[in-house]
Design an enzyme around this catalytic site. Sequence first.
Site, PDB file in Angstrom:
ATOM      1  N   SER A  65       0.855  -1.187   0.000  1.00  0.00           N
ATOM      2  CA  SER A  65       0.000   0.000   0.000  1.00  0.00           C
ATOM      3  C   SER A  65       0.885   1.229   0.000  1.00  0.00           C
ATOM      4  O   SER A  65       2.114   1.140   0.017  1.00  0.00           O
ATOM      5  CB  SER A  65      -0.899   0.005   1.240  1.00  0.00           C
ATOM      6  OG  SER A  65      -0.101   0.104   2.417  1.00  0.00           O
ATOM      7  N   LYS A  66       0.259   2.389  -0.017  1.00  0.00           N
ATOM      8  CA  LYS A  66       1.039   3.634  -0.069  1.00  0.00           C
ATOM      9  C   LYS A  66       1.954   3.784   1.147  1.00  0.00           C
ATOM     10  O   LYS A  66       3.034   4.351   1.052  1.00  0.00           O
ATOM     11  CB  LYS A  66       0.106   4.842  -0.170  1.00  0.00           C
ATOM     12  CG  LYS A  66      -0.443   5.063  -1.572  1.00  0.00           C
ATOM     13  CD  LYS A  66      -1.043   6.444  -1.727  1.00  0.00           C
ATOM     14  CE  LYS A  66      -1.408   6.716  -3.177  1.00  0.00           C
ATOM     15  NZ  LYS A  66      -1.923   8.097  -3.368  1.00  0.00           N
ATOM     16  N   ARG A  67       1.524   3.258   2.283  1.00  0.00           N
ATOM     17  CA  ARG A  67       2.356   3.409   3.475  1.00  0.00           C
ATOM     18  C   ARG A  67       3.635   2.577   3.373  1.00  0.00           C
ATOM     19  O   ARG A  67       4.620   2.858   4.037  1.00  0.00           O
ATOM     20  CB  ARG A  67       1.580   3.036   4.736  1.00  0.00           C
ATOM     21  CG  ARG A  67       1.215   1.576   4.856  1.00  0.00           C
ATOM     22  CD  ARG A  67       0.303   1.328   6.041  1.00  0.00           C
ATOM     23  NE  ARG A  67      -0.151  -0.035   6.122  1.00  0.00           N
ATOM     24  CZ  ARG A  67       0.502  -1.000   6.747  1.00  0.00           C
ATOM     25  NH1 ARG A  67       1.647  -0.747   7.344  1.00  0.00           N
ATOM     26  NH2 ARG A  67       0.003  -2.226   6.783  1.00  0.00           N
TER      27      ARG A  67
END
Length: 476
Positions: free
Chosen positions: A247-249
Amino acid sequence: MTASSSITTRFAPSPTGFLHIGGARTALFSYLYAKRHGGKFLLRIEDTDIERSTQEAVDAIFEGMDWLGLKSDFEPIYQTQRFDRYKTVIAQMLEAGTAYHCYCTRDELDQMRNEQMARKEKPRYDGRWRPEPGKTLPPPPDGVPPVVRFRNPAEGQVVIDDLIKGQIVFDNRELDDLIIARADGTPTYNFCVVIDDWDMGITQVIRGDDHVNNTPRQINIFKALGAPTPQYAHVSMILGSDGSKLSKRHGALGVMEYRAMGFLPEAMLNYLVRLGWSHGDQELFTREEMINLFDFRNVSSSASRFDMEKAYWVNHQYLKTADVAVVAPEFEWHLRRMGLDLANGPRIEDVILAQRERCRTLLEMAEKSHFLYDELSGYNEKDAAKHLTADAAEILDALVEALSSLLEWTPEAVHQAVHGVAEARQLGLGKVAQPIRVAVVGMAVSPPIDQTLVLLGRTRTLERLTAAAAYIRNRS
């Protein structure tokens, strides 16, 4: 383009969003395999999803591929420009009996699916409009535009000798007759991909393993057309550092976001190639080494994990060792993005040499070099309180006097002047260097003080030292 016996690979993104790292890795593997074997690497834009495809996304794909240096050997192909070709082949398949019209309505398909699920069966098209010997089909209903379905073989198996996963076997009885043209005449993904790969002469299809279930369907269409079937290599997915879905994290960003974060394109390629591929314990590779060494025998079938700290480490290694001429254009891009006038400061090549040991990214380097191209907006409060003390004002005055008298503005001359001031006051060099840093940089971190002052230049150095001394006195 016409089919060729030489190695030809392709990258075929859908322009419905940015070029993400998973897509970039697939493109890289395709590029490296083609180049390793002296073949061609092609780009195809799969834009048949008219509602979701955008020109902005197309531009983002081109921009990302260009930044990474993954150049297509021919002009990119767009699926939306090939509808006539698709329609021609579908008409030929209908005539040959390898495809047929299906008049099932949406309600009928929903009912079919619900009944199968109620019987705990796998939901699938039941072939009610499939022509069979001795089977009588009802007359086509009025007002129902038909779809076109591929007549999938009812018996036998599809055997895929995957270049990464090894042999994968599918039973044809598990594959229903997929739709190859919708009721409005537009062709579907699995059909278009086959025709494109055939016409482009693709010899190896390298893509994510989320496409594994599409592969037997596509192979059967190739066979029905009498077209050569390419080899397949399904690349495993990339997970986050904690093993969960990326994911973006974790770092699931668009490729150009990594440029904005200060990554060098060659460092990004180096990090991506190691997500699933290895060559012994070697971590860093030039592009030429990647091409010469890449082989699917060394690509893991297991999922890879994206580690942002490792990516930063790789980038730092490149920053420290790359030819300055390679780093300079990217560094200049960051400085200009900050709105800085490069004519108002030192040569960027000199700045890179001074800064690269202590900066992991070009963004960090640009931020720490801002003071060289623009006026100071103030001092870091904590650093100023610690180093711009009353005693420091006299040190700065002495430095202005010593530096003003220099005949040459060189690192050696500046070093001697600073060292002389420290000795005259019986101070350690740090007691003198830190007030200078805060005075001319705005904070207590910079390259070695002699390099810092030489890069800043005589005029700015003297002005900022004088201004800092005045700041101290005004504050007290």
